[in-house]
Design a protein around this motif. Structure first.
Motif, PDB file in Angstrom:
ATOM      1  N   CYS A 142      47.656 106.162 -21.732  1.00  0.00           N
ATOM      2  CA  CYS A 142      46.596 107.143 -21.919  1.00  0.00           C
ATOM      3  C   CYS A 142      46.736 108.208 -20.837  1.00  0.00           C
ATOM      4  O   CYS A 142      47.037 107.892 -19.681  1.00  0.00           O
ATOM      5  N   ASP A 250      37.544 113.807 -31.889  1.00  0.00           N
ATOM      6  CA  ASP A 250      38.920 113.509 -32.289  1.00  0.00           C
ATOM      7  C   ASP A 250      39.963 114.268 -31.475  1.00  0.00           C
ATOM      8  O   ASP A 250      41.016 113.713 -31.136  1.00  0.00           O
ATOM      9  N   LEU A 251      39.699 115.542 -31.143  1.00  0.00           N
ATOM     10  CA  LEU A 251      40.689 116.294 -30.384  1.00  0.00           C
ATOM     11  C   LEU A 251      40.796 115.764 -28.958  1.00  0.00           C
ATOM     12  O   LEU A 251      41.898 115.648 -28.405  1.00  0.00           O
ATOM     13  N   LEU A 253      40.188 112.658 -28.093  1.00  0.00           N
ATOM     14  CA  LEU A 253      40.900 111.386 -28.222  1.00  0.00           C
ATOM     15  C   LEU A 253      42.401 111.601 -28.343  1.00  0.00           C
ATOM     16  O   LEU A 253      43.205 110.862 -27.759  1.00  0.00           O
ATOM     17  N   LYS A 254      42.784 112.617 -29.082  1.00  0.00           N
ATOM     18  CA  LYS A 254      44.217 112.932 -29.230  1.00  0.00           C
ATOM     19  C   LYS A 254      44.809 113.340 -27.893  1.00  0.00           C
ATOM     20  O   LYS A 254      45.916 112.902 -27.525  1.00  0.00           O
ATOM     21  N   ARG A 255      44.087 114.167 -27.144  1.00  0.00           N
ATOM     22  CA  ARG A 255      44.589 114.610 -25.842  1.00  0.00           C
ATOM     23  C   ARG A 255      44.584 113.479 -24.817  1.00  0.00           C
ATOM     24  O   ARG A 255      45.346 113.518 -23.854  1.00  0.00           O
ATOM     25  N   LYS A 257      45.509 110.610 -25.697  1.00  0.00           N
ATOM     26  CA  LYS A 257      46.553 109.760 -26.244  1.00  0.00           C
ATOM     27  C   LYS A 257      46.002 108.385 -26.630  1.00  0.00           C
ATOM     28  O   LYS A 257      46.664 107.359 -26.494  1.00  0.00           O
ATOM     29  N   ARG A 258      44.755 108.402 -27.116  1.00  0.00           N
ATOM     30  CA  ARG A 258      44.185 107.185 -27.677  1.00  0.00           C
ATOM     31  C   ARG A 258      44.729 106.997 -29.095  1.00  0.00           C
ATOM     32  O   ARG A 258      45.194 107.946 -29.731  1.00  0.00           O
ATOM     33  N   ARG A 259      44.628 105.780 -29.606  1.00  0.00           N
ATOM     34  CA  ARG A 259      45.226 105.465 -30.913  1.00  0.00           C
ATOM     35  C   ARG A 259      44.193 105.350 -32.024  1.00  0.00           C
ATOM     36  O   ARG A 259      44.525 104.995 -33.139  1.00  0.00           O
ATOM     37  N   SER A 261      40.527 107.080 -34.020  1.00  0.00           N
ATOM     38  CA  SER A 261      39.733 108.283 -34.273  1.00  0.00           C
ATOM     39  C   SER A 261      38.253 107.941 -34.120  1.00  0.00           C
ATOM     40  O   SER A 261      37.872 106.768 -34.004  1.00  0.00           O
TER      41      SER A 261
END
Length: 407
Positions: A142, A250-251, A253-255, A257-259, A261
């Motif tokens: 992460c 969601d964005l 979480l993406k940044r 680097k979570r897996r 949503s």
């Protein structure tokens, strides 16, 4: 009071608490203070340094050793503190040889460690519940997290060793907590690649004496059908699930680097609550992650209600050196602090409503020291008339006072 006794100051997670008891057993009769450090945030590192200085003031003649994640990541800075006698790494701290050696700094490459074990603690004399390490390290990276550099890669304890240790602990402890850095990643490194659900099944089958089993933090995306069924159907597995959610946008979480949503988190909680309504949901949430806008923060704030979170651990984002998130555009520190305060306030409001809803209910309480308090299966704290520490008693909840249930 004798002056020659080990004092363990555990910072941070339950895994440190479990390992602290092993250290205590290794140091019987030693005039030693061990600060078992945490590195999850910059504030945790700051608190570790404060604990070191406080311990030295309180016991100026004792040997003072620093270990744990902060010491593993940055041993030189702790070795340079005038209060510190020795620095020992996370792998070494669980070996007798490290505590009999003379080297002022004994820290190996944690990434080279390939095995872990349930270690030496035969009892948790100061705790009503016992903690058993079944997994250590983390293979995920992460973007905000420095813990893999303190704990190394994921590795699991073979089920047979876990069961043997729990069977011994269950003689004196009614509740066992399984701990790990990334608990739901248990098993792929072992023969046959058993899952965490399979481990829990084996524990419950082979240790019938064990009355209560609890799991520490879980990564929701790794809760498979077997583990889900146990969480919702097995009465000895306590009705509390703590999820590593971190954010509700969601964005973000993406940044991170979570897996998972946002929808994954909400859907999982809805399924858990539908199958076992009394389950209490806990979660880790970070406020002020780099690039977080007001709208992104609002999504995380709303997650408290959408996931019915009643045990919230709120962390203001803290840039950790050498992590990708530290190089991202940062949110102003004052805004990070304000957002964390808003999250905590909203979390406390939701928790208060939940506690009020429990008035009149019957709860099974594990009695903790000094005998007039304990925790229900849903991990609500309860005050009650003094009884024997370690017993499990059923009480009726009469009121809520200062964030605690009153029986």
């Amino acid at each position: 009071m004798p002056t020659s006794f080990p004092q363990i100051v555990n910072m941070g997670c339950r895994l440190n608490l479990a390992e602290g008891e092993t250290i205590r057993a290794l140091l019987t009769g030693r005039d030693t203070i061990v600060v078992n450090s945490c590195a999850v945030t910059n504030e945790a590192v700051k608190q570790t340094r404060q604990a070191i200085r406080r311990a030295r003031r309180e016991r100026p003649d004792a040997e003072l050793v620093v270990t744990g994640c902060a010491a593993q990541i940055d041993p030189a800075s702790f070795a340079a503190m005038p209060e510190v006698n020795r620095v020992i790494g996370n792998a070494e701290k669980l070996t007798y040889s490290a505590w009999t050696a003379d080297a002022p700094v004994l820290v190996q490459d944690i990434m080279a460690v390939r095995e872990t074990a349930p270690h030496l603690a035969a009892s948790f004399s100061t705790h009503a519940r016992a903690f058993v390490e079944v997994q250590n390290g983390c293979d995920h990276r992460c973007t905000f997290c420095a813990i893999p550099y303190g704990r190394g890669n994921s590795r699991s304890v073979p089920a047979g060793a876990v069961i043997e240790r729990i069977a011994a602990l269950a003689e004196n402890h009614a509740e066992i907590v399984l701990t790990g850095v990334d608990l739901t990643s248990y098993g792929p490194d072992l023969p046959g690649a058993p899952s965490l659900g399979q481990l829990v099944e084996r524990i419950l089958t082979h240790v019938p004496r064990l009355r209560r089993l609890r799991l520490s933090s879980l990564d929701g995306i790794e809760i498979d059908d077997r583990l889900f069924a146990l969480l919702t159907q097995e009465t000895r597995l306590q009705p509390q699930v703590h999820l590593s959610l971190q954010a509700g946008d969601d964005l973000v979480l993406k940044r991170m680097k979570r897996r998972h949503s946002r929808a994954d988190s909400v859907g999982l909680v809805q399924r858990l609550k539908a199958a076992r309504p009394e389950i209490a949901i806990g979660a880790d949430l970070i406020a002020g992650f780099p690039t977080e806008t007001d709208a992104m923060f609002a999504n995380t704030l709303a997650l408290l209600d959408d996931c019915e979170i009643v045990h919230a651990h709120i962390f203001p984002y803290s840039p950790r050196a050498a992590t990708p998130a530290a190089r991202m555009p940062q949110v102003a520190p004052a805004l990070v602090k304000a957002r964390a305060a808003r999250l905590r306030e909203a979390a406390e409001t939701r928790r208060s409503r939940w506690l009020q809803s429990l008035i009149g209910s019957a709860q099974q309480i594990l009695v903790e020291r000094p005998g007039d308090r304990g925790h229900a299966g849903n991990f609500a704290e309860v005050r009650l008339a003094p009884v024997q520490v370690g017993d499990i008693v059923t009480v009726t909840i009469k009121a809520v006072e200062d964030g605690r249930l009153i029986a």
